[in-house]
Write an enzyme that holds these catalytic residues in place. Structure first.
Site, short mmCIF file in Angstrom:
data_model
loop_
_atom_site.label_atom_id
_atom_site.label_comp_id
_atom_site.label_asym_id
_atom_site.label_seq_id
_atom_site.Cartn_x
_atom_site.Cartn_y
_atom_site.Cartn_z
N LEU A 1 -21.72 0.47 -1.41
CA LEU A 1 -22.88 0.07 -0.59
C LEU A 1 -23.36 1.18 0.34
O LEU A 1 -24.41 1.06 0.96
CB LEU A 1 -22.53 -1.20 0.21
CG LEU A 1 -22.23 -2.43 -0.65
CD1 LEU A 1 -21.58 -3.54 0.19
CD2 LEU A 1 -23.50 -2.95 -1.32
N TYR B 1 0.85 -1.19 0.00
CA TYR B 1 0.00 0.00 0.00
C TYR B 1 0.89 1.25 0.00
O TYR B 1 1.59 1.53 0.97
CB TYR B 1 -0.93 0.04 1.22
CG TYR B 1 -1.93 -1.11 1.31
CD1 TYR B 1 -2.22 -1.92 0.21
CD2 TYR B 1 -2.58 -1.39 2.50
CE1 TYR B 1 -3.14 -2.95 0.30
CE2 TYR B 1 -3.50 -2.42 2.59
CZ TYR B 1 -3.76 -3.21 1.48
OH TYR B 1 -4.67 -4.24 1.58
N ARG C 1 -16.21 -1.05 -1.41
CA ARG C 1 -15.33 0.05 -1.85
C ARG C 1 -16.10 1.37 -1.93
O ARG C 1 -15.86 2.20 -2.79
CB ARG C 1 -14.65 -0.29 -3.17
CG ARG C 1 -13.83 -1.59 -3.08
CD ARG C 1 -13.13 -1.90 -4.38
NE ARG C 1 -12.47 -3.20 -4.38
CZ ARG C 1 -11.23 -3.44 -3.97
NH1 ARG C 1 -10.51 -2.46 -3.49
NH2 ARG C 1 -10.71 -4.65 -4.04
N1 LIG Z 1 -6.44 -8.30 1.24
C1 LIG Z 1 -6.65 -7.58 0.18
O1 LIG Z 1 -6.34 -7.97 -0.94
C2 LIG Z 1 -7.31 -6.24 0.33
C3 LIG Z 1 -7.82 -5.57 -0.80
C4 LIG Z 1 -8.46 -4.34 -0.60
C5 LIG Z 1 -8.57 -3.80 0.68
N2 LIG Z 1 -8.03 -4.46 1.75
C6 LIG Z 1 -8.11 -3.92 3.12
O2 LIG Z 1 -9.50 -3.70 3.46
C7 LIG Z 1 -9.69 -2.36 3.89
C8 LIG Z 1 -11.10 -1.90 3.56
O3 LIG Z 1 -11.36 -2.00 2.17
P1 LIG Z 1 -11.54 -0.74 1.22
O4 LIG Z 1 -11.06 0.46 1.93
O5 LIG Z 1 -10.92 -1.09 -0.07
O6 LIG Z 1 -13.11 -0.68 0.95
P2 LIG Z 1 -14.39 -0.37 1.87
O7 LIG Z 1 -14.02 -0.42 3.30
O8 LIG Z 1 -15.46 -1.25 1.39
O9 LIG Z 1 -14.77 1.10 1.42
C9 LIG Z 1 -13.91 2.19 1.54
C10 LIG Z 1 -14.56 3.34 0.80
O10 LIG Z 1 -15.79 3.69 1.43
C11 LIG Z 1 -15.78 5.02 1.88
N3 LIG Z 1 -16.45 5.04 3.19
C12 LIG Z 1 -16.03 4.52 4.35
N4 LIG Z 1 -16.95 4.66 5.32
C13 LIG Z 1 -17.99 5.31 4.76
C14 LIG Z 1 -19.24 5.77 5.24
N5 LIG Z 1 -19.62 5.53 6.50
N6 LIG Z 1 -20.08 6.44 4.39
C15 LIG Z 1 -19.72 6.66 3.11
N7 LIG Z 1 -18.54 6.24 2.58
C16 LIG Z 1 -17.69 5.58 3.39
C17 LIG Z 1 -14.33 5.43 1.95
O11 LIG Z 1 -14.23 6.81 1.74
P3 LIG Z 1 -13.00 7.71 2.30
O12 LIG Z 1 -11.75 7.00 1.88
O13 LIG Z 1 -13.23 8.99 1.61
O14 LIG Z 1 -13.13 7.79 3.76
C18 LIG Z 1 -13.72 4.61 0.79
O15 LIG Z 1 -13.96 5.26 -0.43
C19 LIG Z 1 -8.58 -1.59 3.16
O16 LIG Z 1 -8.33 -0.34 3.78
C20 LIG Z 1 -7.43 -2.56 3.26
O17 LIG Z 1 -6.79 -2.44 4.52
C21 LIG Z 1 -7.42 -5.68 1.59
#
Ligand SMILES: NC(=O)c1ccc[n+]([C@@H]2O[C@H](COP(=O)([O-])OP(=O)(O)OC[C@H]3O[C@@H](n4cnc5c(N)ncnc54)[C@H](OP(=O)(O)O)[C@@H]3O)[C@@H](O)[C@H]2O)c1
Length: 355
Positions: free
Chosen positions: A250, A68, A247
């Protein structure tokens, strides 16, 4: 300090696998602070403040990876969480590499020599003597899983790592890993619109005409994962859903007119193409309807549904903002009733592959 303890008690705890540490039922994904969702909004000082706020609000489980920001996220998270090291669980990952740092594209690299270099580099960037939870980010199809996993187990024996896990794996791969060293946690994408790890009964991708297909980073096909959630429950491992908010989709933040900045991973993601966004609104409409009924936000409903899939499930929604952080933490207290859970479990399959 008394105030802080009071706040900590307000966030429910879950055990991170059998015999694992007790952590907040909702963790914090840190990827977006340095990677994936566009550079324009990345602000290290604001993210460091958010990380401290998260700890003070009772969050005790944090997720990063060596790739990252090509190391930048580990440095940011390591420094910001250093004052709280004794009361948090910090997870990071290895097993991907970026041979072309300019392009930032990722390829699997599960060779023992790569992993041995990676663990030392992560420890250095995090400023720690031990990593609490270390995942194999992807299984490298060119390296037998047994080789990569035995190398990870070596890190536990040498004291560099407390526990090890895997990301985006199948049940067959988990059986192979477990025979060598206990799997502490499995991290895979899992949410209302990505149900692969729930096994055969889960809706796949609507356009794939009923053939469950999962595609990983760089087109790496992991195949249908099988019922990873039941496997982890039965094996005493934690299941850590990544991208529980789809992402961002939802939460109801996007519609067919949404465009993503160049450099935002979603700009090239099939599920975020205009047509798919339009078709998938029917999913978010249902989430919104349940949210209204439950007196919660769509994000809280999406997280609460994931939490309801098992006591061993610890999601890691990602955010860079205090407002979202507090909203997401609030989902731990939301109880959806049987009818609401059922309605959510029967959402239609999404249009568009997830990679
Ligand atoms: N193992 C893997 O291959 C892998 C792959 C992807 C991710 N991950 C891990 O999983 C974590 C979470 O996944 P993700 O960040 O990709 O996706 P997510 O948690 O599904 O969604 C994050 C997105 O949602 C927004 N968001 C968060 N809370 C919100 C709310 N209450 N209302 C409206 N929008 C909201 C965020 O905006 P803002 O950023 O503007 O706050 C960001 O754009 C990552 O940070 C990473 O650590 C792991």
């Amino acid at each position: 300090m008394a105030n802080l303890e009071l706040k900590e008690n307000t966030v429910q705890q879950r055990s991170l696998g059998q015999g694992g540490p007790s952590v907040s039922a909702i963790g914090l994904g840190c990827m977006g602070m340095s990677w994936a969702y566009g550079q324009a909004e990345q602000d290290d000082a604001a993210s460091a403040a958010l990380l401290a706020e998260a700890v003070e609000s009772g969050v005790s489980f944090f997720d990063t990876a060596d790739v990252y920001g090509l190391g930048a996220n580990e440095e940011l998270v390591g420094a910001a969480l250093a004052p709280f090291a004794d009361r948090i669980t910090l997870a990071t990952k290895a097993g991907l590499a970026s041979p072309d740092r300019q392009a930032g594209s990722l390829v699997p690299d599960g060779r023992p020599e790569h992993l041995r270099e990676a663990v030392d580099a992560s420890l250095r960037r995090l400023g720690r003597e031990v990593i609490d939870l270390y995942y194999l980010h992807r299984v490298d199809p060119a390296v037998p899983l047994e080789e990569s996993w035995s190398t990870m187990a070596e890190f536990v024996r040498s004291g560099k790592v407390k526990a090890i896990g895997l990301s985006e794996v199948t049940v067959a791969q988990l059986d192979a890993a477990q025979a060598i060293h206990p799997v502490a946690a499995v991290q895979s994408e899992f949410s209302l619109w990505t149900r692969g790890p729930a096994g055969a009964g889960a809706p796949a991708v609507a356009s794939a005409a009923g053939t469950p297909r999962d595609v990983g980073i760089g087109g790496l096909s992991a195949g249908a994962p099988g019922d990873v959630i039941s496997w982890t429950a039965a094996s005493g491992a934690a299941f850590v859903p990544f991208a529980p908010l789809g992402r961002g989709f939802l939460t109801g933040a996007f519609d067919a007119g949404t465009t993503f900045a160049e450099g935002d991973f979603r700009a090239r993601n099939p599920r975020f193409a205009a047509e798919a966004l339009a078709a998938n609104q029917r999913i978010v409409d249902e989430v919104k309807a349940v949210a209204e009924q439950a007196g919660a936000t769509p994000a809280q409903v999406a997280i609460a549904w994931v939490l309801a899939q098992g006591e061993h499930v610890v999601p890691i929604p990602g955010t860079k903002r205090s407002k979202y952080l507090q909203e997401n933490i609030g989902a731990a207290a939301l109880r959806l009733d049987a009818e609401q859970l059922d309605r959510l479990s029967n959402l239609p399959a999404p249009e568009g592959e997830r990679y």
